[in-house]
Write an enzyme that holds these catalytic residues in place. Structure first.
Site, PDB file in Angstrom:
ATOM      1  CG  HIS A 136      -0.260  -0.124   2.560  1.00  0.00           C
ATOM      2  ND1 HIS A 136       0.503   1.064   3.208  1.00  0.00           N
ATOM      3  CD2 HIS A 136       0.157  -1.253   3.409  1.00  0.00           C
ATOM      4  CE1 HIS A 136       0.903   0.574   4.083  1.00  0.00           C
ATOM      5  NE2 HIS A 136       0.768  -0.539   4.499  1.00  0.00           N
TER       6      HIS A 136
ATOM      7  NE  ARG B 150       1.502   1.535   7.949  1.00  0.00           N
ATOM      8  CZ  ARG B 150       1.883   1.653   9.123  1.00  0.00           C
ATOM      9  NH1 ARG B 150       1.799   2.740   9.694  1.00  0.00           N
ATOM     10  NH2 ARG B 150       3.133   0.890   9.506  1.00  0.00           N
TER      11      ARG B 150
ATOM     12  NE  ARG C 277      -1.646  -0.001   6.436  1.00  0.00           N
ATOM     13  CZ  ARG C 277      -1.844  -0.284   7.867  1.00  0.00           C
ATOM     14  NH1 ARG C 277      -2.920   0.266   8.636  1.00  0.00           N
ATOM     15  NH2 ARG C 277      -1.126  -1.494   8.252  1.00  0.00           N
TER      16      ARG C 277
END
Length: 598
Positions: free
Chosen positions: A234, A237, A317
């Site tokens: 991902h 974050r 996420r």
């Protein structure tokens, strides 16, 4: 139109040059011409061949010699140290990485002879090489020969003599200045036609340019890509909820104990954390959009056959990252498509879960006390602990990632390059011994995906008894086998386990936990090089003329892996059958039967 006008521009240039510089050129030539009785150069040069021609008063220009030392770099069987790949259009920014994602570089004074200190033996279970093929690899730890030009053997130096006219030299120099577009175009032609080994340094220690690739990632002219799977982490974050609270407490402790910050610490006087918890940052969303664009750009021919099949794990996420990736891909393709299919993830409370943290703690003791002492001396009476120091270092990547444009945080300036190299290796140890080859059960957690990849590449049903969801994998809608493009978005720990299950870094010896090792010594293994925020691996199949079988290639963050476990060729490829055969560890289920025993 531009090309048509070049002859006229050239004529104008020649006329202007002759008018402005011709007399000066002649005068200069007369002044530098050797006079009678003077030594015109080296007296031993071929019986006076260096004697200049006298100006006859009619504009004749003397000949002269230039001694030019050329570094002749010859091809070697062993690939050269990689050069940085620059592709503004097709490369997405893998960049700023989260914790552990700062690039490793050789540290001054590091032991290049492979002095590894005490190798970590975390468990009586013997480490093994996952996948078939040799675990070892060519020894890259051998010392590099030294000479006047490091990295170039002494016998490869040549002195070449050129005898151009002075006017030709001036003409060439002025032409390069007057026609920069032409000069740039010729540079592009050189890059296009010369082998990459002729355009890069032959030294082995230069790793300062990011993520280099020993092997070019271009598709050979005789080949075409038939299949592409991306496995992506991902995007960038915010910290987890618990870590956000811990970082806030550390900053509060600093601001309570220190009345006034100055110098590079002055930003702390008014610092207020803007960190959220768990979710993607704006920069992380942009990373994934660019990653989707890059995927389309690289495999646009396959995209003509249909849309990619996309999966994501259940965390918000990761789902958001998959959606951003899809947006980038389909914006590039000018179509619309959404995909959100649950993808199984692994629990972090597996047996032997403390091996990674123990390795990290041992390594911290080798460098962190000095860093903490320095901070306490600079910030008296801060009274920082070792864990406070790590928290402050963590804030560098996290507050950088929190910037919409990825602006480097002021926290990053509080530490030296050497300290960052150690911090990076500290994070690498956590991955290697937590979920990688250094953990007896780490690779087993990646077996399920490896078997799914084989099913997709061979278009056969999944054969796995470990972590796959059989309800989804035995359904042609939720797990199709006839796609050309596949996308999976997951986590760094999952990707580390998958790479290990496939034996992609079998050439890496057990990492030392008492002294730092460079990525040269670790054969390219690093948390920063493998699983940064938005990090990605491409698994490709290609058909090539003259080959009876499809070939497989794997590219991790723009770096082609050599695939030594299946006998990869000079371009990092092996046949599909040999690649599948090299995954015997995954085919056998790894050590899955041990993952849930007491």
């Amino acid at each position: 139109m531009t090309l048509a006008t070049l002859p006229y521009m050239r004529a104008m240039y020649n006329g202007l040059r002759k008018k402005l510089f011709d007399n000066l050129e002649k005068k200069w030539a007369r002044q530098i011409q050797p006079r009678g009785g003077e030594d015109g150069g080296n007296a031993d040069n071929d019986g006076g061949q260096d004697q200049a021609l006298a100006d006859d008063g009619q504009g004749g220009i003397m000949n002269f010699e230039l001694g030019v030392e050329l570094e002749i770099i010859e091809e070697e069987e062993v690939p050269a140290v990689p050069e940085q790949q620059h592709d503004v259009v097709d490369q997405a920014p893998i960049g700023i990485a989260g914790i552990g994602d700062l690039a490793q570089e050789p540290v001054p004074g590091a032991d290049q002879e492979g002095n590894r200190g005490d190798a970590l033996d975390p468990n009586p279970l013997q480490q093994e090489n996952h996948g078939q093929g040799p675990a070892g690899a060519p020894n890259h730890d051998a010392p590099v020969a030294q000479n006047q030009n490091p990295g170039l053997p002494a016998e490869q130096h040549r002195v070449v003599r050129l005898v151009p006219l002075v006017s030709a030299v001036v003409h060439t120099m002025m032409g390069a200045l007057a026609f920069p577009a032409v000069a740039a175009g010729m540079g592009d032609l050189i890059l296009l036609f010369l082998p990459s080994s002729s355009l890069q340094s032959q030294t082995c220690a230069d790793e300062r340019d990011g993520v280099p690739s020993d092997i070019p990632d271009l598709v050979p002219p005789s080949c075409k890509i038939t299949f592409a799977q991306i496995l992506s982490r991902h995007g960038a974050r915010h910290p987890t909820s618990s870590k956000t609270k811990i970082y806030g407490s550390t900053i509060q402790k600093l601001q309570d104990n220190v009345q006034q910050f100055s110098g590079k610490y002055s930003f702390l006087n008014n610092f207020t954390s803007s960190l959220d918890a768990d979710q993607l940052t704006v920069f992380g969303e942009r990373q994934m959009i660019h990653s989707g664009i890059a995927f389309y750009s690289r495999y646009k021919n396959l995209a003509k056959q249909g849309i990619p099949f996309i999966r994501a794990s259940g965390e918000a996420r990761v789902v958001q990252s998959a959606q951003d990736f899809s947006q980038g891909f389909h914006d590039a393709k000018s179509t619309a498509q959404k995909a959100d299919i649950d993808y199984p993830t692994f629990e972090e409370s597996q047996p032997y879960h403390s091996i990674g943290s123990r390795a990290q703690q041992t390594f911290l003791e080798t460098f962190l006390p000095a860093v903490t002492d320095r901070l306490n001396a600079d910030l008296a009476p801060a009274n920082l602990s070792a864990s406070d120091t790590v928290n402050i270092m963590d804030l560098c990547p996290f507050t950088t990632a929190a910037s919409p444009i990825g602006a480097i945080s002021s926290f990053c300036d509080l530490f030296t390059d050497d300290e960052w190299h150690h911090y990076d290796y500290y994070q690498t140890l956590g991955k290697y011994y937590g979920y990688g080859p250094g953990n007896p059960l780490g690779p087993s957690q990646g077996v399920g995906f490896a078997n799914e990849l084989v099913a997709r590449m061979t278009e056969r049903p999944v054969d796995d008894h470990t972590s796959v969801n059989h309800t989804l994998d035995y359904n042609a809608i939720t797990f199709p086998l006839n796609q050309a493009l596949y996308v999976d978005v997951s986590h760094d720990n999952d990707m580390t386990a998958i790479f290990s299950a496939m034996g992609l870094y079998n050439g890496t010896r057990a990492l030392c936990n008492t002294s730092i090792e460079t990525t040269w010594q670790t054969r390219g293994y690093s948390a920063a090089w493998t699983v940064p925020f938005a990090g990605r691996a491409y698994f490709e199949k290609m058909e090539c003329r003259g080959e009876k079988e499809e070939l497989v290639r794997i590219i991790v963050n723009d770096r082609v892996l050599p695939l030594e476990t299946c006998g990869g060729d000079a371009l990092g490829r092996c046949t599909l059958s040999k690649f599948v055969g090299s995954l015997s560890f995954a085919a056998g289920g790894g050590k899955w039967d041990m993952c849930f025993t007491g």
